[in-house]
Write a protein that holds these residues in place. Structure first.
Motif: not given
Length: 289
Positions: A41-42, A50-58
């Motif tokens: 994700r990172e 974009m951030s890895a956290d935003y990828v996770r939320r998506l």
């Protein structure tokens, strides 16, 4: 589950499948020893801005992507046309068909929000300004004319130059070469963009210098040039403009900096400080219509 939540969930699954099926080498990353399939994700976040956290939320269906985010992910993963159209459909957007994207993604916004003391703008591939920070407006050189391309930096350089923006012959040569190179690349990538075609046609008819460079472009040695900005209160300030690509969104950010410790740096800090609270302003338009 509501339809929108289902679509977010399906979009997230599609992104995860594409991420896990993308070989690192296919996007220019070293393979190395990996615990997971495909990209982390990172890594996707870095490639897409974009951030890895935003990828996770998506991927978990907890966030609805903008059209710019969809385009950024598709470009980062080098998705084929079918996968790209599927991502667009799941996110509720029509797939772009040769049009210059102008969504200000999270990566570009972070630049504008974090470098508050540095004059900066973000432009699309056709060199239309789409967002600026308040430090850029504090230079007070970008006067609006009512022209359809008043926010296009190439148009303003070749067809409607600023009186408060002066360059040496060498810097002007570099600056013009950069702009023509950017527009030529954009025209190749987005052949169906009517506004971009109209801009190029109009500039070729209005500016002999642009037409000459368009037919016989000069090589670009470095994507930066220097200029003197004449501020009505602070006087002349010499700044170097450096053009930086924003991965994924097909945008470019231009940062204007002064030599550290110089009188120019002091004057720049003064006028930016007098501009008040830092802000990011959406601007621009893409020609007629």
């Amino acid at each position: 589950m509501h339809t929108e939540a289902v679509e977010r969930h399906e979009f997230g699954l599609a992104v995860r499948r594409l991420r896990e099926s993308t070989a690192p080498a296919a996007v220019g990353l070293p393979a190395g020893r990996r615990r997971v399939r495909g990209l982390r994700r990172e890594e996707l976040g870095e490639l897409a801005g974009m951030s890895a956290d935003y990828v996770r939320r998506l991927e978990q269906g907890r966030s609805h992507p903008s059209a710019g985010v969809v385009n950024a992910i598709a470009r980062a993963l080098r998705a084929g046309r079918a996968d790209y159209e599927r991502l667009c459909a799941l996110a509720g957007y029509a797939a772009a068909d040769g049009q210059v994207p102008n969504e200000v993604g999270p990566g570009a916004m972070r630049l504008l929000e974090r470098f508050t003391g540095t004059p900066m703008f973000v432009a699309d591939a056709a060199m239309n300004l789409v967002a600026v920070n308040s430090a850029f407006l504090a230079l007070r050189h970008w006067h609006l004319t009512g022209d359809p391309w008043e926010w296009n930096i190439a148009w303003r350089t070749f067809c409607d130059p600023f009186s408060e923006f002066q360059q040496t012959a060498a810097d002007a040569t570099d600056h013009e070469a950069i702009l023509v190179a950017q527009l030529r690349t954009a025209a190749l990538r987005y052949p169906a963009d009517v506004s971009l075609s109209a801009l190029v046609d109009e500039m070729r008819s209005r500016s002999r210098a642009f037409d000459t460079l368009w037919r016989t472009p000069r090589p670009v040695a470095a994507y930066e040039s220097s200029a003197a900005f004449t501020h009505p209160d602070a006087g002349a300030i010499t700044l170097v403009g450096s053009l930086l690509a924003v991965p994924g969104d097909d945008l470019a950010a231009l940062m204007l900096t002064a030599a550290p410790g110089s009188a120019d740096a002091a004057r720049l800090a003064e006028i930016v400080g007098d501009a008040g609270e830092p802000d990011v302003i959406r601007v621009g338009q893409s020609g007629p219509g």
